[in-house]
Design a protein around this motif. Structure first.
Motif, PDB file in Angstrom:
ATOM      1  N   ASP A  58       2.005  -2.452  -6.836  1.00  0.00           N
ATOM      2  CA  ASP A  58       2.537  -2.844  -7.923  1.00  0.00           C
ATOM      3  C   ASP A  58       3.782  -2.096  -8.314  1.00  0.00           C
ATOM      4  N   PRO A  59       4.825  -2.819  -9.023  1.00  0.00           N
ATOM      5  CA  PRO A  59       6.035  -2.100  -9.433  1.00  0.00           C
ATOM      6  C   PRO A  59       6.161  -0.639  -9.552  1.00  0.00           C
ATOM      7  N   GLY A  60       6.918  -0.056  -8.770  1.00  0.00           N
ATOM      8  CA  GLY A  60       7.163   1.624  -9.248  1.00  0.00           C
ATOM      9  C   GLY A  60       6.307   2.354  -8.245  1.00  0.00           C
ATOM     10  N   ALA A  61       5.751   1.590  -7.198  1.00  0.00           N
ATOM     11  CA  ALA A  61       4.945   2.396  -6.175  1.00  0.00           C
ATOM     12  C   ALA A  61       5.891   2.792  -5.276  1.00  0.00           C
ATOM     13  N   ARG A  62       5.603   4.160  -4.566  1.00  0.00           N
ATOM     14  CA  ARG A  62       6.604   4.561  -3.708  1.00  0.00           C
ATOM     15  C   ARG A  62       5.937   5.123  -2.510  1.00  0.00           C
ATOM     16  N   LEU A  63       6.668   4.450  -1.331  1.00  0.00           N
ATOM     17  CA  LEU A  63       5.899   4.394  -0.166  1.00  0.00           C
ATOM     18  C   LEU A  63       6.665   5.211   0.950  1.00  0.00           C
ATOM     19  N   THR A  64       6.263   6.506   1.623  1.00  0.00           N
ATOM     20  CA  THR A  64       6.886   7.093   2.755  1.00  0.00           C
ATOM     21  C   THR A  64       7.147   6.228   3.948  1.00  0.00           C
ATOM     22  N   VAL A  65       8.358   6.540   4.671  1.00  0.00           N
ATOM     23  CA  VAL A  65       8.386   5.593   5.731  1.00  0.00           C
ATOM     24  C   VAL A  65       8.394   6.496   6.831  1.00  0.00           C
ATOM     25  N   LEU A  66       7.246   6.219   7.802  1.00  0.00           N
ATOM     26  CA  LEU A  66       6.522   7.044   8.804  1.00  0.00           C
ATOM     27  C   LEU A  66       7.284   6.754  10.056  1.00  0.00           C
ATOM     28  N   GLY A  67       7.879   5.546  10.080  1.00  0.00           N
ATOM     29  CA  GLY A  67       8.470   4.901  11.629  1.00  0.00           C
ATOM     30  C   GLY A  67       9.193   3.611  11.198  1.00  0.00           C
ATOM     31  N   GLU A  68       9.595   3.149  12.483  1.00  0.00           N
ATOM     32  CA  GLU A  68      10.168   1.798  12.319  1.00  0.00           C
ATOM     33  C   GLU A  68       9.825   1.040  13.611  1.00  0.00           C
ATOM     34  N   LYS A  69       9.805  -0.496  13.633  1.00  0.00           N
ATOM     35  CA  LYS A  69       9.345  -1.186  14.753  1.00  0.00           C
ATOM     36  C   LYS A  69      10.166  -2.544  14.714  1.00  0.00           C
ATOM     37  N   GLY A  70      11.042  -2.589  15.495  1.00  0.00           N
ATOM     38  CA  GLY A  70      11.865  -3.802  15.202  1.00  0.00           C
ATOM     39  C   GLY A  70      12.540  -4.021  13.899  1.00  0.00           C
ATOM     40  N   ASN A  71      12.273  -5.315  13.104  1.00  0.00           N
ATOM     41  CA  ASN A  71      12.753  -5.488  11.886  1.00  0.00           C
ATOM     42  C   ASN A  71      12.040  -4.999  10.761  1.00  0.00           C
ATOM     43  N   LEU A  72      11.248  -3.975  11.035  1.00  0.00           N
ATOM     44  CA  LEU A  72      10.139  -3.469  10.112  1.00  0.00           C
ATOM     45  C   LEU A  72      10.137  -1.971   9.958  1.00  0.00           C
ATOM     46  N   TRP A  73      10.348  -1.494   8.546  1.00  0.00           N
ATOM     47  CA  TRP A  73       9.916  -0.211   8.132  1.00  0.00           C
ATOM     48  C   TRP A  73       8.482  -0.039   8.265  1.00  0.00           C
ATOM     49  N   GLN A  74       7.859   0.948   9.111  1.00  0.00           N
ATOM     50  CA  GLN A  74       6.538   1.165   8.883  1.00  0.00           C
ATOM     51  C   GLN A  74       5.990   2.230   8.023  1.00  0.00           C
ATOM     52  N   CYS A  75       5.456   1.872   6.634  1.00  0.00           N
ATOM     53  CA  CYS A  75       5.403   3.127   5.719  1.00  0.00           C
ATOM     54  C   CYS A  75       3.966   3.182   5.586  1.00  0.00           C
ATOM     55  N   GLU A  76       3.343   4.310   4.913  1.00  0.00           N
ATOM     56  CA  GLU A  76       2.197   4.795   4.881  1.00  0.00           C
ATOM     57  C   GLU A  76       1.281   3.632   4.156  1.00  0.00           C
ATOM     58  N   GLN A  77       0.061   3.755   4.277  1.00  0.00           N
ATOM     59  CA  GLN A  77      -1.012   2.819   3.823  1.00  0.00           C
ATOM     60  C   GLN A  77      -1.224   1.481   4.974  1.00  0.00           C
ATOM     61  N   GLY A  78      -0.357   1.478   5.920  1.00  0.00           N
ATOM     62  CA  GLY A  78      -0.301   0.652   6.758  1.00  0.00           C
ATOM     63  C   GLY A  78       0.619  -0.725   6.239  1.00  0.00           C
ATOM     64  N   ILE A  79       1.480  -0.474   5.525  1.00  0.00           N
ATOM     65  CA  ILE A  79       2.263  -1.580   5.028  1.00  0.00           C
ATOM     66  C   ILE A  79       3.727  -1.510   5.643  1.00  0.00           C
ATOM     67  N   GLY A  80       4.078  -2.712   6.009  1.00  0.00           N
ATOM     68  CA  GLY A  80       5.395  -2.971   6.651  1.00  0.00           C
ATOM     69  C   GLY A  80       6.246  -3.771   5.740  1.00  0.00           C
ATOM     70  N   ILE A  81       7.613  -3.303   5.906  1.00  0.00           N
ATOM     71  CA  ILE A  81       8.647  -3.855   4.936  1.00  0.00           C
ATOM     72  C   ILE A  81       9.776  -4.310   5.721  1.00  0.00           C
ATOM     73  N   VAL A  82      10.092  -5.672   5.770  1.00  0.00           N
ATOM     74  CA  VAL A  82      11.278  -6.064   6.523  1.00  0.00           C
ATOM     75  C   VAL A  82      12.619  -5.482   6.044  1.00  0.00           C
ATOM     76  N   LYS A  83      13.533  -4.876   7.253  1.00  0.00           N
ATOM     77  CA  LYS A  83      14.640  -4.407   6.667  1.00  0.00           C
ATOM     78  C   LYS A  83      15.515  -5.308   5.855  1.00  0.00           C
ATOM     79  N   PHE A  84      15.890  -6.290   6.590  1.00  0.00           N
ATOM     80  CA  PHE A  84      17.138  -7.154   5.857  1.00  0.00           C
ATOM     81  C   PHE A  84      16.792  -7.785   4.764  1.00  0.00           C
ATOM     82  N   LEU A  85      15.376  -7.803   4.346  1.00  0.00           N
ATOM     83  CA  LEU A  85      15.025  -8.345   3.065  1.00  0.00           C
ATOM     84  C   LEU A  85      15.159  -7.536   1.887  1.00  0.00           C
ATOM     85  N   LYS A  86      16.104  -7.283   1.208  1.00  0.00           N
ATOM     86  CA  LYS A  86      16.490  -6.195   0.223  1.00  0.00           C
ATOM     87  C   LYS A  86      15.571  -6.502  -1.213  1.00  0.00           C
TER      88      LYS A  86
END
Length: 215
Positions: free
Chosen positions: A19-47
């Motif tokens: 949901d909007p407002g949720a905050r996720l700590t970035v645990l690592g990175e793999k290729g074009n993805l930021w690997q966040c907690e809860q197993g969520i991946g966020i694409v780096k170049f999609l802002k």
């Protein structure tokens, strides 16, 4: 703001299963993805749909530094005011010394020196405390990526241990099933043998009865 491993991403739209407002700590990175907690991946170049936010501990440290700086400025203003008062007192003491030279003049000088010493001590303590706060801020900022990487490694190790445990449990269960099948098979074979033995005994008894009848 830490824009990378150890940083915090805030979800601004209903995306990534959050949901909007949720905050996720970035645990690592793999290729074009930021690997966040809860197993969520966020694409780096999609802002769109997320942004970097300030870590709470760094924000708190910066706020503390700001408060300390304001307190130091207040103490400086107070010190300036006290210095003005001392100057007025010194002027008055000089006029009094001119009128009453001797012991009164020495007493006034001792009082002024004592006040200056106390003020210098306060100023030194304030500077030292501010320096400690600045060092703490730098340590937090430097340790954040290391802590995040360590947390990611520990999480990966726990997941590996859990996977190995599951594999061992599956192997044990499979072995137990195989042993159970072997036991059942052996029991069936024993039952067949017993049935054959009984059949032979009955056959022998019938032969004996036939022999008796012949006699």
């Amino acid at each position: 703001t830490v824009c990378g491993v150890g940083g915090v991403i805030e979800v601004t739209k209903k995306k990534f299963g959050c949901d909007p407002g949720a905050r996720l700590t970035v645990l690592g990175e793999k290729g074009n993805l930021w690997q966040c907690e809860q197993g969520i991946g966020i694409v780096k170049f999609l802002k769109e749909g997320w942004r970097w936010v300030l870590r709470a501990d760094i924000a708190e440290a910066q706020e503390r530094t700001k408060r300390e700086e304001e307190e130091r400025k207040r103490q400086r203003r107070k010190a300036q005011s006290e210095e003005d008062e001392r100057a007025e007192a010194a002027l008055a003491a000089g006029e009094a010394a001119a009128t009453f030279p001797g012991e009164d003049r020495l007493r006034a000088i001792r009082v002024l020196l004592e006040r200056e010493r106390a003020l210098a001590l306060k100023e030194a303590e304030a500077v030292e405390e501010l320096a400690q706060v600045a060092d703490a801020v730098r340590e937090v900022a430097a340790a954040s990526p290391r802590d995040a990487k360590k947390s990611a490694k520990e999480k990966a190790a726990k997941e590996k241990d859990a996977s190995e445990k599951d594999a061992n449990d599956d192997a044990k269960e499979k072995d137990a099933k195989q042993k159970s099948k072997a036991v059942k098979k052996k029991e069936k074979e024993n039952d067949k043998e017993k049935s054959k033995e009984k059949g032979k005994e009955k056959h022998k008894e019938k032969d004996k009865e036939k022999d008796k009848e012949k006699e």
